[in-house]
Design a protein around this motif. Structure first.
Motif, mmCIF file in Angstrom:
data_model
loop_
_atom_site.group_PDB
_atom_site.id
_atom_site.type_symbol
_atom_site.label_atom_id
_atom_site.label_comp_id
_atom_site.label_asym_id
_atom_site.label_seq_id
_atom_site.Cartn_x
_atom_site.Cartn_y
_atom_site.Cartn_z
ATOM 1 N N TYR A 164 -24.351 19.922 15.597
ATOM 2 C CA TYR A 164 -25.024 20.960 16.381
ATOM 3 C C TYR A 164 -24.466 22.315 15.972
ATOM 4 C CZ TYR A 164 -27.023 17.270 19.184
ATOM 5 O OH TYR A 164 -27.740 16.174 19.574
ATOM 6 N N GLU A 221 -32.420 11.116 20.605
ATOM 7 C CA GLU A 221 -31.882 12.259 19.853
ATOM 8 C C GLU A 221 -30.556 11.877 19.194
ATOM 9 O OE1 GLU A 221 -31.619 16.024 22.053
ATOM 10 O OE2 GLU A 221 -29.712 16.443 21.033
ATOM 11 N N PRO A 277 -29.613 18.940 13.766
ATOM 12 C CA PRO A 277 -29.879 20.299 13.270
ATOM 13 C C PRO A 277 -28.995 20.718 12.091
ATOM 14 C CG PRO A 277 -29.175 20.328 15.598
ATOM 15 C CD PRO A 277 -29.311 18.897 15.205
ATOM 16 N N CYS A 278 -27.784 20.200 11.989
ATOM 17 C CA CYS A 278 -26.891 20.704 10.929
ATOM 18 C C CYS A 278 -26.356 19.639 9.974
ATOM 19 C CB CYS A 278 -25.701 21.446 11.545
ATOM 20 S SG CYS A 278 -26.146 22.870 12.506
#
Lengths: 324, 112
Positions: free
Chosen positions: A123, A276, A286-287
């Motif tokens: 994140y 998720e 996301p990263c």
């Protein structure tokens, strides 16, 4: 946790395995050269490796803010914290190496994705308030898991955890200190603090891993005392400890169902979104791409240094022998 | 590289030829401030002894843990084997007279 969903190998029913389990049940520590079931060794390499990788990759989201810390003092503190994370990774790698795996093998398995690190570090850290929330929540969650691991059955792992726990409390307190400053700051600063809590609350709960009902690997690892508590136990403990701390800050935990349950003596709270979580583990957070790319780049860019220093050391050794 | 009585089990890299040159492993010993002897704190990788000491300072003494560092390359450590536990340590179990509490000294004699 820093080691999530660690696949546990099974044991065997040999006389040695039974005697080994008896030693663990008696509270004895297992040391590097002691006999151990292949599954114990393999599971521990996986778990300690994942734990070490998490410490190393965990430097990236915080390193993101070193150059932009609001004061020189905050910058020095953050630098010290990130340096500690490197140290924690190194304690754990050297512990894992006593099981018969090399440092380079562990590094390669991280870099090519064969080994994982904690989902939380996938994140982003979008504002300075995230430095507060990471220290408070992420290091807080880590402490929940690491304190009992000081009593784990594998000696080198337990000793590494003792060192780590001594340092970890600084991390959590510096995070909470940032949160206090921002929560009592301007309305805009308080809003940033709330936003950081909103974004990092559920990812922090995910750190403990899925519910025990779905965690197939827990039982054997608990028997071997390389996992000391169930995921749900630790998550509950974390929520119970953290909610009053959020109240003190005047911030709202982003969970409308959160409610004190007198009967169980703890909070009822909403589960994180496990779909998720599994997506992040699969590499779709996301990263994920950015984190692995940064680690690969550091490894590749550092190659000339590693090789150069080794060549220099060897040259000096030869000269020394020649001089004698 | 590693001998049968080394401190750690064989690694694939020591059994077969290492793919790449990894910096050697060093064991680190630190002496604290209060007159205790050097104590083993962990290990690290470094190309030579000078860098091993520098790295040890960064990894193991960030909070005033020590005033002196020893490093020794792990492959130079000889270790006893767990299977020798019996022959090595059992003999001392039957020699309780080596402990002062074995002897009853009357209270009248005073501190001894």
């Amino acid at each position: 946790m820093y080691a999530q969903m660690v696949k546990s190998e099974s044991t065997d029913e040999s006389a040695e395995a039974i005697a080994f389990q008896a030693r663990i049940d008696a509270g004895e520590k297992i040391e590097p050269k002691d006999w151990m079931p292949a599954g114990y060794r393999k599971t521990l390499i996986r778990q300690m490796g994942q734990h070490a990788h998490s410490e190393i990759v965990g430097q990236l989201p915080e390193g993101n803010w070193i150059t932009r810390a609001p004061t020189l003092e905050r910058k020095a503190i953050l630098l010290a914290k990130v340096q500690d994370e490197a140290g924690h990774g190194l304690y754990l790698y050297c512990g894992a190496e006593t099981l018969g795996v090399t440092r380079d093998e562990l590094t390669e398995m991280l870099l090519d994705g064969r080994m994982k690190y904690s989902s939380i570090f996938n994140y982003p850290t979008l504002t300075w308030a995230d430095m507060g929330a990471v220290g408070w929540l992420v290091d807080g969650a880590a402490i929940m898991n690491q304190v009992p691991l000081q009593r784990t059955s594998y000696g080198p792992y337990a000793r590494a955890m003792v060192r780590i726990c001594k340092e970890e409390s600084f991390h959590q307190r510096q995070g909470y200190d940032i949160m206090m400053k921002m929560a009592n700051g301007t309305p805009a600063q308080k809003k940033m603090a709330q936003d950081a809590l909103n974004r990092l609350w559920f990812p922090s709960l995910m750190m403990f891993g899925p519910s025990d009902a779905e965690s197939t690997h827990s039982e054997q690892s608990m028997k071997w005392k390389i996992k000391m508590n169930t995921n749900d136990e630790l998550r509950q403990k974390f929520v119970d400890q953290t909610v009053p701390q959020a109240e003190y800050l005047g911030l709202t935990v982003p969970d409308k169902t959160l409610k004190w349950n007198d009967e169980k003596g703890g909070y009822d709270f909403a589960e994180p979104n496990w779909d998720e979580f599994f997506e992040v583990l699969k590499g779709n957070g996301p990263c994920n791409t950015e984190r692995l790319a940064a680690r690969n780049k550091a490894w590749d860019d550092g190659k000339w240094v590693r090789d150069g220093m080794m060549a220099h050391a060897e040259k000096r050794k030869i000269r020394k022998v020649a001089a004698e | 590289m590693s001998s049968p009585n080394s401190a750690y089990p064989e690694t694939p890299a020591t059994q077969t030829k290492a793919k790449r040159q990894e910096w050697p492993l060093w064991e680190v010993f630190i002496r604290g401030q209060h007159g205790m002897s050097h104590r083993h704190v962990g290990s690290l990788h470094a190309p030579d002894e000078e860098m091993a000491i520098k790295n040890a300072r960064d990894v193991y003494t960030r909070r005033n843990e020590g005033v002196s560092i020893w490093v020794v390359e792990a492959r130079h450590i000889a270790a006893s084997s767990p299977s020798e536990k019996g022959p090595l340590y059992e003999p001392s179990e039957s020699k309780v007279y080596r402990h002062p509490t074995f002897f009853d000294i009357p209270d009248e004699v005073g501190a001894m």
